[in-house]
Scaffold this motif. Structure first.
Motif, PDB file in Angstrom:
ATOM      1  N   ASP A 133      67.908 -25.511  33.947  1.00 30.47           N
ATOM      2  CA  ASP A 133      69.351 -25.354  34.104  1.00 30.47           C
ATOM      3  C   ASP A 133      69.919 -24.946  32.745  1.00 30.47           C
ATOM      4  N   TYR A 134      70.709 -23.881  32.724  1.00 25.22           N
ATOM      5  CA  TYR A 134      71.302 -23.379  31.484  1.00 25.22           C
ATOM      6  C   TYR A 134      72.694 -23.995  31.325  1.00 25.22           C
ATOM      7  N   ILE A 135      72.875 -24.783  30.263  1.00 24.40           N
ATOM      8  CA  ILE A 135      74.105 -25.540  30.062  1.00 24.40           C
ATOM      9  C   ILE A 135      74.836 -25.004  28.831  1.00 24.40           C
ATOM     10  N   PRO A 136      75.965 -24.306  29.007  1.00 23.29           N
ATOM     11  CA  PRO A 136      76.721 -23.842  27.843  1.00 23.29           C
ATOM     12  C   PRO A 136      77.416 -25.007  27.146  1.00 23.29           C
ATOM     13  N   VAL A 137      77.249 -25.094  25.835  1.00 23.23           N
ATOM     14  CA  VAL A 137      77.954 -26.083  25.026  1.00 23.23           C
ATOM     15  C   VAL A 137      78.572 -25.363  23.835  1.00 23.23           C
ATOM     16  N   LEU A 138      79.586 -25.985  23.244  1.00 22.49           N
ATOM     17  CA  LEU A 138      80.213 -25.406  22.060  1.00 22.49           C
ATOM     18  C   LEU A 138      79.616 -26.075  20.834  1.00 22.49           C
ATOM     19  N   LEU A 139      78.791 -25.322  20.112  1.00 20.44           N
ATOM     20  CA  LEU A 139      78.047 -25.899  19.003  1.00 20.44           C
ATOM     21  C   LEU A 139      78.978 -26.430  17.909  1.00 20.44           C
ATOM     22  N   GLY A 140      80.096 -25.747  17.704  1.00 16.50           N
ATOM     23  CA  GLY A 140      81.059 -26.247  16.726  1.00 16.50           C
ATOM     24  C   GLY A 140      81.565 -27.629  17.101  1.00 16.50           C
ATOM     25  N   GLY A 141      81.760 -27.860  18.401  1.00 11.41           N
ATOM     26  CA  GLY A 141      82.193 -29.167  18.878  1.00 11.41           C
ATOM     27  C   GLY A 141      81.112 -30.216  18.701  1.00 11.41           C
TER      28      GLY A 141
ATOM     29  N   GLY B 230      72.589 -30.547  17.917  1.00 13.30           N
ATOM     30  CA  GLY B 230      72.451 -29.158  17.513  1.00 13.30           C
ATOM     31  C   GLY B 230      71.914 -28.308  18.655  1.00 13.30           C
ATOM     32  N   SER B 231      71.445 -27.105  18.302  1.00 15.06           N
ATOM     33  CA  SER B 231      70.989 -26.155  19.313  1.00 15.06           C
ATOM     34  C   SER B 231      69.763 -25.416  18.777  1.00 15.06           C
ATOM     35  N   PRO B 232      68.732 -25.208  19.603  1.00 16.35           N
ATOM     36  CA  PRO B 232      68.676 -25.514  21.033  1.00 16.35           C
ATOM     37  C   PRO B 232      68.242 -26.958  21.292  1.00 16.35           C
TER      38      PRO B 232
ATOM     39  N   MET C 118      61.603 -38.956  49.741  1.00 16.87           N
ATOM     40  CA  MET C 118      61.186 -37.784  48.948  1.00 16.87           C
ATOM     41  C   MET C 118      61.840 -37.855  47.576  1.00 16.87           C
ATOM     42  N   ALA C 119      61.047 -37.681  46.520  1.00 17.03           N
ATOM     43  CA  ALA C 119      61.566 -37.780  45.157  1.00 17.03           C
ATOM     44  C   ALA C 119      62.468 -36.595  44.844  1.00 17.03           C
ATOM     45  N   ALA C 120      63.505 -36.858  44.015  1.00 22.35           N
ATOM     46  CA  ALA C 120      64.396 -35.782  43.586  1.00 22.35           C
ATOM     47  C   ALA C 120      63.625 -34.823  42.687  1.00 22.35           C
ATOM     48  N   PRO C 121      63.945 -33.519  42.749  1.00 21.15           N
ATOM     49  CA  PRO C 121      63.245 -32.566  41.882  1.00 21.15           C
ATOM     50  C   PRO C 121      63.524 -32.872  40.405  1.00 21.15           C
ATOM     51  N   LEU C 122      62.550 -32.569  39.565  1.00 21.95           N
ATOM     52  CA  LEU C 122      62.691 -32.812  38.133  1.00 21.95           C
ATOM     53  C   LEU C 122      63.779 -31.911  37.561  1.00 21.95           C
ATOM     54  N   LYS C 123      64.686 -32.509  36.794  1.00 19.04           N
ATOM     55  CA  LYS C 123      65.785 -31.757  36.189  1.00 19.04           C
ATOM     56  C   LYS C 123      65.430 -31.440  34.738  1.00 19.04           C
ATOM     57  N   VAL C 124      65.360 -30.156  34.420  1.00 19.17           N
ATOM     58  CA  VAL C 124      65.120 -29.726  33.045  1.00 19.17           C
ATOM     59  C   VAL C 124      66.284 -28.841  32.614  1.00 19.17           C
ATOM     60  N   GLU C 125      66.745 -29.030  31.384  1.00 18.94           N
ATOM     61  CA  GLU C 125      67.971 -28.373  30.922  1.00 18.94           C
ATOM     62  C   GLU C 125      67.753 -27.692  29.569  1.00 18.94           C
ATOM     63  N   PHE C 126      68.421 -26.572  29.415  1.00 19.64           N
ATOM     64  CA  PHE C 126      68.482 -25.835  28.146  1.00 19.64           C
ATOM     65  C   PHE C 126      69.946 -25.781  27.740  1.00 19.64           C
ATOM     66  N   HIS C 127      70.302 -26.493  26.677  1.00 20.24           N
ATOM     67  CA  HIS C 127      71.671 -26.500  26.169  1.00 20.24           C
ATOM     68  C   HIS C 127      71.779 -25.456  25.065  1.00 20.24           C
ATOM     69  N   PHE C 128      72.702 -24.538  25.203  1.00 20.13           N
ATOM     70  CA  PHE C 128      72.734 -23.395  24.284  1.00 20.13           C
ATOM     71  C   PHE C 128      74.152 -23.043  23.854  1.00 20.13           C
ATOM     72  N   ASP C 129      74.214 -22.395  22.712  1.00 21.37           N
ATOM     73  CA  ASP C 129      75.411 -21.723  22.222  1.00 21.37           C
ATOM     74  C   ASP C 129      74.932 -20.369  21.701  1.00 21.37           C
ATOM     75  N   PHE C 130      75.623 -19.291  22.066  1.00 22.72           N
ATOM     76  CA  PHE C 130      75.196 -17.954  21.666  1.00 22.72           C
ATOM     77  C   PHE C 130      75.150 -17.780  20.152  1.00 22.72           C
ATOM     78  N   GLY C 131      75.821 -18.657  19.410  1.00 17.47           N
ATOM     79  CA  GLY C 131      75.829 -18.555  17.961  1.00 17.47           C
ATOM     80  C   GLY C 131      74.554 -19.028  17.304  1.00 17.47           C
ATOM     81  N   SER C 132      73.658 -19.650  18.057  1.00 17.89           N
ATOM     82  CA  SER C 132      72.419 -20.173  17.489  1.00 17.89           C
ATOM     83  C   SER C 132      71.283 -19.168  17.661  1.00 17.89           C
ATOM     84  N   PRO C 133      70.776 -18.588  16.571  1.00 18.86           N
ATOM     85  CA  PRO C 133      69.640 -17.682  16.718  1.00 18.86           C
ATOM     86  C   PRO C 133      68.401 -18.397  17.229  1.00 18.86           C
ATOM     87  N   ASN C 134      68.233 -19.662  16.876  1.00 18.36           N
ATOM     88  CA  ASN C 134      67.061 -20.404  17.348  1.00 18.36           C
ATOM     89  C   ASN C 134      67.110 -20.643  18.855  1.00 18.36           C
TER      90      ASN C 134
END
Length: 212
Positions: free
Chosen positions: A37-45, A176-178, A1-17
């Motif tokens: 999957d919601y992935i928190p990242v530090l946009l400054g980093g 960058g983000s998003p 059985m194939a693994a489910p498709l992984k889709v990710e949203f990388h975000f930082d609350f500082g990005s209006p976009n």
């Protein structure tokens, strides 16, 4: 059985976009049956690691480009019927506490209410969310046990996870983000949502053909 498709949203609350793009994700999830999957990242980093800068900085002093950027934002708001968005007058906001809080909220199983509250106080009823007193009062007004989360956010596993998320994103091509990932395919910007959905559909179809 194939693994489910992984889709990710990388975000930082500082990005209006990122805020605006996220509002369109539930419709994509409904149409495709895939959850992001919601992935928190530090946009400054991310910026520091890639030599990038925020649009506010990169657009400053350029004739016509900021105006066009504002026009594209207005078009996006109309396209997705977004009515709750206000530019944050305190921008740019240092988001380190916000993003550590997001990781802590994921660890403690309260991510959804934390995420919604953070975006409310950044881009719907915008506040200076890098002021500790404003930060605390805002989350308390949204009914969160923010003192517990703030203490959790100071623990080493939370700090380490945010650093790992950020460095892994850069290693995979983020600048960058998003940023979105559909499997290993990367897409940047709120204007790429159509392509994100098309790639999800294509990879799902390919997966079905493999298992047929």
């Amino acid at each position: 059985m194939a693994a489910p498709l992984k889709v990710e949203f990388h975000f930082d609350f500082g990005s209006p976009n990122a805020y605006l793009a996220e509002l369109a994700l539930p419709e994509i999830e409904t149409r495709t049956g895939v959850k992001f999957d919601y992935i928190p990242v530090l946009l400054g980093g991310v910026y520091k690691a890639t030599g990038n800068m925020s649009p506010g900085e990169s657009l400053r002093g350029i004739k016509n480009k900021p105006e066009y950027n504002a026009l594209e934002t207005e078009r996006f708001l109309r396209r997705y019927n977004i009515t709750k968005f206000k530019p944050n007058p305190f921008f740019p906001v240092n988001t380190l506490a916000l993003m550590r809080g997001a990781v802590a909220a994921q660890f403690d199983g309260v991510f959804e209410p934390y995420f919604r509250a953070a975006y409310l106080h950044m881009w719907v009823e915008p506040k200076k969310m890098d002021d500790p007193r404003v930060f605390r009062d805002a989350f308390l007004s949204s009914g969160l046990d923010i003192d517990r989360l703030t203490a959790r956010a100071q623990q080493d596993d939370v700090k380490k996870k945010l650093i790992e998320n950020t460095s892994n994103a850069v290693a995979r091509g983020s600048f960058g983000s998003p940023t979105f990932y559909v499997g290993d395919e990367i897409f940047f910007g709120k204007d790429k949502l159509r392509e994100v959905e098309e790639e999800i559909a294509a990879q799902l179809a390919a997966g079905r053909r493999k298992t047929a």
